[in-house]
Design an enzyme around this catalytic site. Structure first.
Site, PDB file in Angstrom:
ATOM      1  N   TYR A  95      70.525  68.171  19.199  1.00  0.00           N
ATOM      2  CA  TYR A  95      71.359  68.894  20.170  1.00  0.00           C
ATOM      3  C   TYR A  95      70.676  70.161  20.681  1.00  0.00           C
ATOM      4  N   GLU A 137      80.440  63.141  14.523  1.00  0.00           N
ATOM      5  CA  GLU A 137      79.362  62.239  14.103  1.00  0.00           C
ATOM      6  C   GLU A 137      79.104  62.382  12.594  1.00  0.00           C
ATOM      7  N   TYR A 188      81.206  47.494  17.511  1.00  0.00           N
ATOM      8  CA  TYR A 188      79.885  46.956  17.881  1.00  0.00           C
ATOM      9  C   TYR A 188      78.811  47.484  16.949  1.00  0.00           C
ATOM     10  N   ARG A 204      70.202  48.382  21.765  1.00  0.00           N
ATOM     11  CA  ARG A 204      71.333  47.980  22.614  1.00  0.00           C
ATOM     12  C   ARG A 204      72.531  47.707  21.725  1.00  0.00           C
ATOM     13  N   TYR A 206      75.870  45.567  20.703  1.00  0.00           N
ATOM     14  CA  TYR A 206      76.504  44.243  20.817  1.00  0.00           C
ATOM     15  C   TYR A 206      77.783  44.241  19.990  1.00  0.00           C
ATOM     16  N   GLY A 274      83.988  37.357  31.528  1.00  0.00           N
ATOM     17  CA  GLY A 274      82.566  37.151  31.211  1.00  0.00           C
ATOM     18  C   GLY A 274      82.259  37.404  29.752  1.00  0.00           C
ATOM     19  N   GLY A 276      82.464  40.064  28.294  1.00  0.00           N
ATOM     20  CA  GLY A 276      83.457  41.013  27.773  1.00  0.00           C
ATOM     21  C   GLY A 276      84.414  40.365  26.797  1.00  0.00           C
ATOM     22  N   THR A 278      83.638  39.163  23.983  1.00  0.00           N
ATOM     23  CA  THR A 278      83.197  39.236  22.575  1.00  0.00           C
ATOM     24  C   THR A 278      84.089  40.114  21.676  1.00  0.00           C
ATOM     25  N   PRO A 279      84.363  41.388  22.035  1.00  0.00           N
ATOM     26  CA  PRO A 279      85.177  42.184  21.097  1.00  0.00           C
ATOM     27  C   PRO A 279      86.604  41.649  20.984  1.00  0.00           C
ATOM     28  N   VAL A 391      83.603  49.563  27.656  1.00  0.00           N
ATOM     29  CA  VAL A 391      82.673  49.432  28.779  1.00  0.00           C
ATOM     30  C   VAL A 391      81.314  49.032  28.204  1.00  0.00           C
TER      31      VAL A 391
HETATM   32  C1  LIG Z   1      79.792  48.969  23.455  1.00  0.00           C
HETATM   33  C2  LIG Z   1      78.966  47.852  24.043  1.00  0.00           C
HETATM   34  C3  LIG Z   1      79.147  46.557  23.616  1.00  0.00           C
HETATM   35  C4  LIG Z   1      78.398  45.525  24.184  1.00  0.00           C
HETATM   36  N1  LIG Z   1      78.602  44.242  23.744  1.00  0.00           N
HETATM   37  C5  LIG Z   1      77.870  43.236  24.270  1.00  0.00           C
HETATM   38  C6  LIG Z   1      78.053  41.893  23.813  1.00  0.00           C
HETATM   39  O1  LIG Z   1      78.888  41.618  22.948  1.00  0.00           O
HETATM   40  N2  LIG Z   1      77.275  40.925  24.369  1.00  0.00           N
HETATM   41  C7  LIG Z   1      76.356  41.199  25.342  1.00  0.00           C
HETATM   42  O2  LIG Z   1      75.665  40.284  25.801  1.00  0.00           O
HETATM   43  N3  LIG Z   1      76.178  42.464  25.799  1.00  0.00           N
HETATM   44  C8  LIG Z   1      76.894  43.480  25.266  1.00  0.00           C
HETATM   45  N4  LIG Z   1      76.687  44.770  25.707  1.00  0.00           N
HETATM   46  C9  LIG Z   1      75.627  45.013  26.712  1.00  0.00           C
HETATM   47  C10 LIG Z   1      74.276  45.171  25.986  1.00  0.00           C
HETATM   48  O3  LIG Z   1      74.279  46.338  25.190  1.00  0.00           O
HETATM   49  C11 LIG Z   1      73.105  45.298  26.955  1.00  0.00           C
HETATM   50  O4  LIG Z   1      73.397  46.292  27.885  1.00  0.00           O
HETATM   51  C12 LIG Z   1      72.779  43.990  27.659  1.00  0.00           C
HETATM   52  O5  LIG Z   1      72.432  43.000  26.695  1.00  0.00           O
HETATM   53  C13 LIG Z   1      71.622  44.173  28.641  1.00  0.00           C
HETATM   54  O6  LIG Z   1      70.552  44.712  27.940  1.00  0.00           O
HETATM   55  P1  LIG Z   1      69.046  44.317  28.284  1.00  0.00           P
HETATM   56  O7  LIG Z   1      68.169  45.181  27.455  1.00  0.00           O
HETATM   57  O8  LIG Z   1      68.862  42.858  28.219  1.00  0.00           O
HETATM   58  O9  LIG Z   1      68.954  44.713  29.792  1.00  0.00           O
HETATM   59  P2  LIG Z   1      68.328  46.073  30.381  1.00  0.00           P
HETATM   60  O10 LIG Z   1      66.866  46.034  30.285  1.00  0.00           O
HETATM   61  O11 LIG Z   1      69.047  47.204  29.761  1.00  0.00           O
HETATM   62  O12 LIG Z   1      68.754  45.927  31.887  1.00  0.00           O
HETATM   63  C14 LIG Z   1      70.135  45.897  32.246  1.00  0.00           C
HETATM   64  C15 LIG Z   1      70.266  45.440  33.698  1.00  0.00           C
HETATM   65  O13 LIG Z   1      69.623  46.378  34.533  1.00  0.00           O
HETATM   66  C16 LIG Z   1      68.657  45.722  35.364  1.00  0.00           C
HETATM   67  N5  LIG Z   1      67.481  46.608  35.509  1.00  0.00           N
HETATM   68  C17 LIG Z   1      66.697  47.093  34.505  1.00  0.00           C
HETATM   69  N6  LIG Z   1      65.706  47.860  35.027  1.00  0.00           N
HETATM   70  C18 LIG Z   1      65.862  47.838  36.369  1.00  0.00           C
HETATM   71  C19 LIG Z   1      65.155  48.407  37.457  1.00  0.00           C
HETATM   72  N7  LIG Z   1      64.097  49.168  37.256  1.00  0.00           N
HETATM   73  N8  LIG Z   1      65.622  48.155  38.716  1.00  0.00           N
HETATM   74  C20 LIG Z   1      66.705  47.373  38.935  1.00  0.00           C
HETATM   75  N9  LIG Z   1      67.421  46.806  37.935  1.00  0.00           N
HETATM   76  C21 LIG Z   1      67.006  47.038  36.676  1.00  0.00           C
HETATM   77  C22 LIG Z   1      68.269  44.445  34.610  1.00  0.00           C
HETATM   78  O14 LIG Z   1      67.854  43.431  35.503  1.00  0.00           O
HETATM   79  C23 LIG Z   1      69.574  44.086  33.939  1.00  0.00           C
HETATM   80  O15 LIG Z   1      70.397  43.323  34.781  1.00  0.00           O
HETATM   81  C24 LIG Z   1      77.442  45.804  25.171  1.00  0.00           C
HETATM   82  C25 LIG Z   1      77.246  47.132  25.583  1.00  0.00           C
HETATM   83  C26 LIG Z   1      77.989  48.144  25.028  1.00  0.00           C
HETATM   84  C27 LIG Z   1      77.757  49.559  25.478  1.00  0.00           C
HETATM   85  C1  HEM Z   2      76.788  67.971  24.196  1.00  0.00           C
HETATM   86  C2  HEM Z   2      75.764  67.138  24.184  1.00  0.00           C
HETATM   87  C3  HEM Z   2      75.837  65.707  24.609  1.00  0.00           C
HETATM   88  C4  HEM Z   2      76.684  65.111  25.502  1.00  0.00           C
HETATM   89  C5  HEM Z   2      77.787  65.736  26.291  1.00  0.00           C
HETATM   90  C6  HEM Z   2      76.320  63.719  25.547  1.00  0.00           C
HETATM   91  C7  HEM Z   2      76.959  62.787  26.341  1.00  0.00           C
HETATM   92  C8  HEM Z   2      76.692  61.446  26.331  1.00  0.00           C
HETATM   93  C9  HEM Z   2      77.407  60.455  27.088  1.00  0.00           C
HETATM   94  C10 HEM Z   2      78.565  60.738  28.020  1.00  0.00           C
HETATM   95  C11 HEM Z   2      76.862  59.256  26.831  1.00  0.00           C
HETATM   96  C12 HEM Z   2      77.287  57.918  27.377  1.00  0.00           C
HETATM   97  C13 HEM Z   2      78.258  57.333  26.390  1.00  0.00           C
HETATM   98  C14 HEM Z   2      78.717  55.960  26.784  1.00  0.00           C
HETATM   99  O1  HEM Z   2      78.030  55.004  26.525  1.00  0.00           O
HETATM  100  O2  HEM Z   2      79.752  55.876  27.395  1.00  0.00           O
HETATM  101  C15 HEM Z   2      75.782  59.475  25.900  1.00  0.00           C
HETATM  102  C16 HEM Z   2      74.963  58.470  25.424  1.00  0.00           C
HETATM  103  C17 HEM Z   2      73.792  58.755  24.770  1.00  0.00           C
HETATM  104  N1  HEM Z   2      73.389  59.962  24.253  1.00  0.00           N
HETATM  105 FE1  HEM Z   2      74.370  61.686  24.392  1.00  0.00          FE
HETATM  106  N2  HEM Z   2      75.256  63.486  24.727  1.00  0.00           N
HETATM  107  C18 HEM Z   2      74.928  64.674  24.128  1.00  0.00           C
HETATM  108  C19 HEM Z   2      73.932  64.868  23.219  1.00  0.00           C
HETATM  109  C20 HEM Z   2      72.971  63.927  22.910  1.00  0.00           C
HETATM  110  C21 HEM Z   2      71.838  64.168  22.049  1.00  0.00           C
HETATM  111  C22 HEM Z   2      71.564  65.455  21.316  1.00  0.00           C
HETATM  112  C23 HEM Z   2      71.096  63.032  22.061  1.00  0.00           C
HETATM  113  C24 HEM Z   2      69.779  62.795  21.368  1.00  0.00           C
HETATM  114  C25 HEM Z   2      68.638  63.061  21.940  1.00  0.00           C
HETATM  115  C26 HEM Z   2      71.792  62.055  22.867  1.00  0.00           C
HETATM  116  C27 HEM Z   2      71.401  60.762  23.090  1.00  0.00           C
HETATM  117  C28 HEM Z   2      72.154  59.794  23.710  1.00  0.00           C
HETATM  118  C29 HEM Z   2      71.733  58.421  23.861  1.00  0.00           C
HETATM  119  C30 HEM Z   2      70.404  57.826  23.393  1.00  0.00           C
HETATM  120  C31 HEM Z   2      72.770  57.767  24.533  1.00  0.00           C
HETATM  121  C32 HEM Z   2      72.800  56.280  24.957  1.00  0.00           C
HETATM  122  C33 HEM Z   2      72.227  56.201  26.333  1.00  0.00           C
HETATM  123  C34 HEM Z   2      72.331  54.801  26.932  1.00  0.00           C
HETATM  124  O3  HEM Z   2      72.500  53.841  26.189  1.00  0.00           O
HETATM  125  O4  HEM Z   2      72.254  54.715  28.142  1.00  0.00           O
HETATM  126  N3  HEM Z   2      72.917  62.638  23.361  1.00  0.00           N
HETATM  127  N4  HEM Z   2      75.705  60.812  25.594  1.00  0.00           N
END
Ligand SMILES: Cc1cc2nc3c(=O)[nH]c(=O)nc-3n(C[C@H](O)[C@H](O)[C@H](O)COP(=O)(O)OP(=O)(O)OC[C@H]3O[C@@H](n4cnc5c(N)ncnc54)[C@H](O)[C@@H]3O)c2cc1C
Ligand code: HEM
Length: 401
Positions: A95, A137, A188, A204, A206, A274, A276, A278-279, A391
């Site tokens: 942080y 946390e 997840y 990621r 799941y 779709g 979605g 799974t959970p 989401v």
């Molecule tokens: C709480 C939670 C629960 C989830 N549960 C599930 C689950 O049960 N099952 C499941 O399948 N998924 C689930 N997901 C989604 C999962 O975490 C991943 O986001 C998903 O599998 C896609 O990841 P990826 O690494 O394959 O794709 P990524 O590499 O992250 O890419 C995601 C999308 O962005 C596009 N993209 C990437 N880079 C670029 C670029 N440079 N320009 C344009 N487009 C781009 C890719 O084509 C792709 O369509 C969940 C997510 C969350 C947050």
């Molecule tokens: C006050 C401080 C912080 C705020 C307000 C904040 C806020 C958030 C929010 C809003 C998300 C998206 C959550 C979601 O999935 O809906 C997120 C994800 C995340 N945060 Fe933080 N965060 C903070 C600090 C940190 C710190 C200290 C780290 C470590 C370097 C961190 C790393 C991440 C990572 C890795 C994700 C997931 C990103 C992704 O999957 O796209 N965050 N945070």
């Protein structure tokens, strides 16, 4: 409570910060990941590219600055972020890095407009936000019996099953032979994948797609194949290619704030689209196995039978009413058996089946789908606090509700 002088400064500067919010958070990520390249492993590269990550951070900071003195309003946001952070092993010391680069980005983008007084007020808001997240946390890590340094555990794939055309279910067993952690249906895990071709590791989330059995965890992954405009999804396609039986993966403890209240007996309405499903499928399996008298409604929208994920486990459950909708049904899809409605889904048209007194509603699917279902439920008189959602990406919804 924020001190009155800080509250006045925050209120006065909120509009200008909001107007530049994604520029600030965009610059923040550039600065921080430039200075700490090792953090790239932690941040989802796809969400970086799409800009959703900076939007989620900007939305959260804005919502917190506005509502931090109203704990009830801010609670869902804090919980969502804390659970996500805990699934990624975020530690308190990180942080300081984030705070330093966020404040510097505000200074860079807003320039001379940032007086010492304004910087102090926003720094105070940042550290209050950080403090609340760090505390939540710490409790999540303590309750799970882990530390941020030990947040991943090795699992082996013991079963792999294709789910229609685009997904695969993976049953995972800890390699240390101790039982997997307990979890609530709806939660997840994060899965870590090594990506030597881009010199990164990525995590990621799941959702667990089955009820707890005390021996294994199951996830169901949809393969995000690319096209001319988009690359293949990094982690989902890697898992689709390499997660064979016997392969080993690092997996986090289960976390997540969208969880079924397993102590309650009120009806459960599950609405998904779709992958979605799974959970909510885990919730359905939990009800079938552990709370067979509890009433439920299970609504699922898929394109067609080939995209109906977990269809093979859709067997009737005594007190659950199923409504399976195919919005692009194929000739071979059988109306009345594998789906109950063909064509566009409009919740209001099925309100008599779906809306139940005292029910809790769980939504999961693409963002526009969830917004439409949530609005439809509110339109049917369902109280907002009864509507819960997950989401599958950075949450751009909680901060705007
Ligand atoms: C709480 C939670 C629960 C989830 N549960 C599930 C689950 O049960 N099952 C499941 O399948 N998924 C689930 N997901 C989604 C999962 O975490 C991943 O986001 C998903 O599998 C896609 O990841 P990826 O690494 O394959 O794709 P990524 O590499 O992250 O890419 C995601 C999308 O962005 C596009 N993209 C990437 N880079 C670029 C670029 N440079 N320009 C344009 N487009 C781009 C890719 O084509 C792709 O369509 C969940 C997510 C969350 C947050
Ligand atoms: C006050 C401080 C912080 C705020 C307000 C904040 C806020 C958030 C929010 C809003 C998300 C998206 C959550 C979601 O999935 O809906 C997120 C994800 C995340 N945060 Fe933080 N965060 C903070 C600090 C940190 C710190 C200290 C780290 C470590 C370097 C961190 C790393 C991440 C990572 C890795 C994700 C997931 C990103 C992704 O999957 O796209 N965050 N945070």
């Amino acid at each position: 409570m924020l001190a009155p002088n800080h509250r006045a400064t925050i209120d006065a500067t909120l509009p200008v910060v909001a107007a530049h919010a994604t520029a600030i958070t965009g610059r923040f990520y550039e600065r921080m990941l430039g200075a700490h390249p090792e953090l790239r492993n932690l941040f989802n590269q796809g969400n970086q590219a799409s800009g959703e990550q900076k939007q989620a951070l900007a939305g959260a900071v804005y919502a917190y600055a506005q509502h931090c003195d109203t704990p009830d309003a801010i609670e869902p946001l804090l919980n969502r972020i804390a659970h996500k952070h805990a699934s990624l092993g975020i530690s308190a010391d990180m942080y300081t890095i984030v705070g330093r680069h966020l404040m510097a980005a505000i200074g860079e983008i807003l320039g001379d407009a940032v007086t010492a007084e304004i910087a102090e007020a926003w720094d105070t808001v940042y550290w209050r936000f950080a403090g609340e997240l760090i505390a939540r946390e710490a409790v999540l890590y303590r309750d799970a019996g882990i530390t941020p340094a030990s947040f991943l555990r090795e699992y082996e794939v013991v079963e792999r099953v294709a789910e229609g055309d685009v997904a695969v279910s993976l049953r995972l067993r800890p390699t240390d032979d101790a039982p997997p952690p307990a979890f609530k249906p709806g939660q997840y895990v994060s899965v870590q994948v090594e990506l030597p071709e881009i010199g990164l590791r990525q995590l990621r989330q799941y959702s667990l797609s089955d009820a707890a059995d005390g021996r294994t965890l199951r996830i169901t992954v949809k393969r995000e194949a690319g096209d001319d405009a988009r690359p293949d999804g990094l982690v989902s396609t890697n898992l689709a290619r390499h997660a064979d039986v016997g392969s080993r993966w690092l997996v986090s403890n289960p976390f997540g704030d969208l969880a079924l209240d397993t102590g309650a007996s009120t009806p459960v309405v599950m609405v998904s689209a779709g992958v979605g499903v799974t959970p909510l499928h885990a919730m359905r399996r939990h009800l079938a196995r552990h709370q067979p008298q509890r009433r439920g409604v299970f609504v699922h929208v898929a394109a067609h039978g080939g995209r109906h994920i977990l269809k093979r486990e859709q067997a009737a459950v005594p007190h659950i009413d199923d409504l399976i909708v195919y919005d692009a049904a194929r000739g071979e899809d059988r109306l009345g058996s594998d789906h109950h409605h063909a064509g566009r889904f409009a919740l209001a048209e099925h309100a008599a089946t779906i809306v139940r007194p005292d029910a809790d509603y769980y939504l999961c699917g693409p963002l526009p789908f969830m917004i439409a279902q949530r609005d439809a439920l509110l339109g049917q008189g369902v109280p907002a606090k009864r509507v819960h959602f997950e989401v599958f990406g950075p949450d751009l919804l909680t901060a705007t509700l």
